[in-house]
Scaffold this active site. Structure first.
Site, short mmCIF file in Angstrom:
data_model
loop_
_atom_site.label_atom_id
_atom_site.label_comp_id
_atom_site.label_asym_id
_atom_site.label_seq_id
_atom_site.Cartn_x
_atom_site.Cartn_y
_atom_site.Cartn_z
N PHE A 33 0.82 -1.22 0.00
CA PHE A 33 0.00 0.00 0.00
C PHE A 33 0.85 1.26 0.00
O PHE A 33 0.39 2.34 0.39
CB PHE A 33 -0.95 0.00 1.21
CG PHE A 33 -1.80 -1.23 1.29
CD1 PHE A 33 -2.89 -1.38 0.43
CD2 PHE A 33 -1.53 -2.25 2.18
CE1 PHE A 33 -3.69 -2.52 0.47
CE2 PHE A 33 -2.30 -3.41 2.23
CZ PHE A 33 -3.39 -3.54 1.37
N GLU A 85 3.88 6.73 -3.47
CA GLU A 85 5.08 7.38 -3.98
C GLU A 85 5.28 8.67 -3.18
O GLU A 85 4.33 9.33 -2.79
CB GLU A 85 4.94 7.68 -5.48
CG GLU A 85 4.88 6.40 -6.27
CD GLU A 85 5.03 6.58 -7.77
OE1 GLU A 85 5.49 7.64 -8.21
OE2 GLU A 85 4.66 5.64 -8.49
N LEU A 113 -9.96 14.58 -0.66
CA LEU A 113 -11.09 15.38 -1.15
C LEU A 113 -10.58 16.68 -1.77
O LEU A 113 -11.27 17.69 -1.72
CB LEU A 113 -12.07 15.69 -0.01
CG LEU A 113 -13.07 14.60 0.37
CD1 LEU A 113 -14.04 15.13 1.42
CD2 LEU A 113 -13.85 14.07 -0.84
N CYS A 126 -0.70 3.76 -10.69
CA CYS A 126 -1.56 2.83 -9.94
C CYS A 126 -3.05 3.09 -10.11
O CYS A 126 -3.75 2.28 -10.70
CB CYS A 126 -1.18 2.87 -8.47
SG CYS A 126 0.55 2.45 -8.20
C1 UGA Z 1 -1.69 5.06 -4.62
C2 UGA Z 1 -2.33 4.71 -3.25
O1 UGA Z 1 -2.57 5.90 -2.52
C3 UGA Z 1 -1.40 3.80 -2.45
O2 UGA Z 1 -2.02 3.43 -1.23
C4 UGA Z 1 -1.11 2.55 -3.27
O3 UGA Z 1 -0.24 1.66 -2.59
C5 UGA Z 1 -0.47 2.97 -4.58
O4 UGA Z 1 -1.37 3.85 -5.31
C6 UGA Z 1 -0.21 1.72 -5.37
O5 UGA Z 1 -1.18 1.06 -5.80
O6 UGA Z 1 0.94 1.32 -5.51
P1 UGA Z 1 0.17 6.81 -5.40
O7 UGA Z 1 -0.10 6.34 -6.80
O8 UGA Z 1 1.58 6.96 -4.94
O9 UGA Z 1 -0.52 5.79 -4.36
O10 UGA Z 1 -0.53 8.21 -5.27
P2 UGA Z 1 -1.68 8.90 -4.40
O11 UGA Z 1 -1.08 9.63 -3.27
O12 UGA Z 1 -2.77 7.94 -4.10
O13 UGA Z 1 -2.20 9.98 -5.45
C7 UGA Z 1 -2.79 9.54 -6.68
C8 UGA Z 1 -3.26 10.71 -7.49
O14 UGA Z 1 -4.42 11.28 -6.90
C9 UGA Z 1 -2.27 11.85 -7.66
O15 UGA Z 1 -2.27 12.24 -9.03
C10 UGA Z 1 -2.81 12.94 -6.78
O16 UGA Z 1 -2.46 14.21 -7.23
C11 UGA Z 1 -4.30 12.69 -6.89
N1 UGA Z 1 -5.09 13.23 -5.77
C12 UGA Z 1 -4.89 12.77 -4.51
C13 UGA Z 1 -6.06 14.19 -6.01
O17 UGA Z 1 -6.27 14.64 -7.15
N2 UGA Z 1 -6.78 14.67 -4.95
C14 UGA Z 1 -6.61 14.22 -3.69
O18 UGA Z 1 -7.33 14.70 -2.78
C15 UGA Z 1 -5.63 13.26 -3.46
#
Ligand code: UGA
Length: 437
Positions: free
Chosen positions: A149, A152, A254, A264
């Site tokens: 989980f 990055e 949110l 991912c």
């Molecule tokens: C995600 C999951 O959060 C991890 O728990 C999981 O282990 C990982 O995928 C995986 O499958 O390996 P990650 O891809 O590193 O992690 O990124 P996130 O922090 O989840 O962000 C994903 C995207 O959502 C980013 O582009 C971020 O900018 C966007 N985001 C996030 C939003 O647009 N709004 C938010 O409120 C939060």
């Protein structure tokens, strides 16, 4: 414990380094000789805060080594499979060929009592199939599924001190043995009373995709509210604050903006949809197609807003794009909304100059048609519009008065709703947020 980690990409390189740091004797294995050579020299092939330090310290301890020869997995008691499961070309499904190849390559080197642990994100049903392959190989090794989980930007911390552990194991004695071996691997986290769920293969596989599907849905939910806010004059950031105070909802994930990207969330929701369809339950997760569609619409919205805000022909207009990585503290541009916006604006004929603290090299490899600069001042100079698409601290702290003196037109599109709108307006800027008046 003696551990091998097959696949030294994002997940594997971090896992191998962290396991060695926790005291295990680890060999990281990958077919990419250049990657192995770099890692062995303490050079990380991607940007991840804290990883260079952990890698160097683990190498110096003598507990971590790297090899391009799968035969070096022999002698390890636990073998983690941490290879990629990208989206299949021309389909939504996950491409499992690297997982299959890793297991087949590993089998001749397994010894009785070894534990093979899948870490890669796979469609539900994969572990049961691989367990069959393993059992018919006569190696005497057994399989567990232990999803990852890590985020990055926080990968090292998430691996050393995870917020939960999930073991998918076989029934009976094999399952008990696998659980005991994994407890030894994760002794530090277990001692710290990290929540542990020991379950069957299918549940463990589903936990991972369900978690990412939930997070993607949460982001698209707030982005859908942003769309409604845009036609009703409401402010989605205040709406998020207000609903986020309800602890059942919570404020995290949110943040409305240009949407989610990365290696991912986008591919995992697509692969989940494809797998559910194969299982005859496509309707159960049909909403994920909507989640994907909402997400992709937000990129278009940023492009449309920029074109409208320019107030002149987009052709040859100078657009400064702040951000390329899919999120801050990463150089990853896989399915990055930020890079996508830059590419689309370039495609419309505008003169795009883009900057990012870490992701320029990866972006240039994919899209050489864009002009890149490592310098924020150079990027802003003479711009007819500024578009912020990744919320790096470097961009959040730009002084709007200073920036006003550089640009040709004081127009800013805040694709992450991260700037202080009032401060920018006070400095004479036309400020446009997403889902905000
Ligand atoms: C995600 C999951 O959060 C991890 O728990 C999981 O282990 C990982 O995928 C995986 O499958 O390996 P990650 O891809 O590193 O992690 O990124 P996130 O922090 O989840 O962000 C994903 C995207 O959502 C980013 O582009 C971020 O900018 C966007 N985001 C996030 C939003 O647009 N709004 C938010 O409120 C939060």
């Amino acid at each position: 414990m003696k551990i091998s980690v097959i696949g030294c990409g994002y997940l594997g390189a971090v896992h191998a380094s962290a396991m060695a740091e926790l005291g295990h004797e680890v060999v990281g294995i990958d077919v990419d000789v250049d990657k192995i050579r770099a890692l062995a020299e303490g050079i990380t092939p991607f940007y991840e805060p804290g990883l260079p330090e952990v890698l160097s310290s683990a190498l110096a301890s003598g507990r971590l080594r790297f090899s391009a020869d799968i035969a070096d997995a022999r002698g390890s008691a636990v073998h983690f499979i941490a290879v990629g499961t990208p989206q299949k070309a021309g389909s939504n499904a996950a491409d499992l060929r690297f997982v299959d190849a890793a297991l087949h390559a590993l089998i001749p080197h397994l010894q009785k009592g070894d534990l093979v642990v899948g870490k890669s994100t796979v469609p539900v049903g994969t572990a049961a199939r691989l367990a069959e392959v393993l059992s018919s190989s006569g190696s005497g090794a057994i399989l567990a599924w232990n999803p990852e989980f890590l985020r990055e930007g926080f990968a090292v911390q998430d691996t050393i001190a995870p917020d939960r552990l999930v073991y998918g194991v076989a029934a009976g004695e094999d399952g008990r043995r696998a659980t005991a071996q994994l407890n030894e691997v994760y002794a530090t986290a277990i001692e710290a009373e990290t929540p542990l769920v020991v379950t069957d293969y299918a549940t463990a596989e589903l936990v991972k995709v369900a978690a990412n599907a939930f997070l993607a849905t949460k982001i698209s939910f707030i982005n859908a509210m942003a769309e409604i806010a845009e036609v009703s004059g409401a402010d989605v950031t205040q709406l998020a604050d207000a609903i986020g105070y309800d602890s059942r909802i919570g404020r995290r994930f949110l943040n409305a903006g240009v949407g989610f990207g990365g290696g991912c969330l986008p591919k995992d929701i697509r692969a989940f949809t494809a797998r559910a369809e194969e299982l005859g339950r496509g309707e159960s997760v049909a909403f994920l197609k909507e989640v994907d569609a909402i997400n992709l619409r937000r990129r278009q919205r940023v492009v449309d807003l920029t074109v409208a805000a320019l107030g002149r022909s987009v052709h040859n207009a100078k657009v400064a794009v702040l951000g390329l990585s899919f999120k801050p503290h990463s150089d990853d541009v896989r399915d990055s909304p930020a890079l996508d916006v830059a590419v689309q604006l370039r495609g419309l004929g505008s003169d795009v100059m883009a900057t990012d603290p870490q992701a320029i090299e990866n972006s240039r490899l994919r899209h050489p048609q864009i002009t890149y600069s490592t310098d924020i001042e150079e990027t802003l100079r003479g711009a007819d519009a500024v578009v912020l698409v990744t919320e790096w601290p470097e961009f959040k702290s730009i002084d709007p008065v200073w920036a006003a003196g550089l640009v040709n037109s004081r127009t800013i599109i805040d694709g992450r709703n991260t700037l202080d709108a009032a401060a920018w307006r006070d400095a004479g800027w036309n400020y446009y947020g997403l889902g905000r008046p």
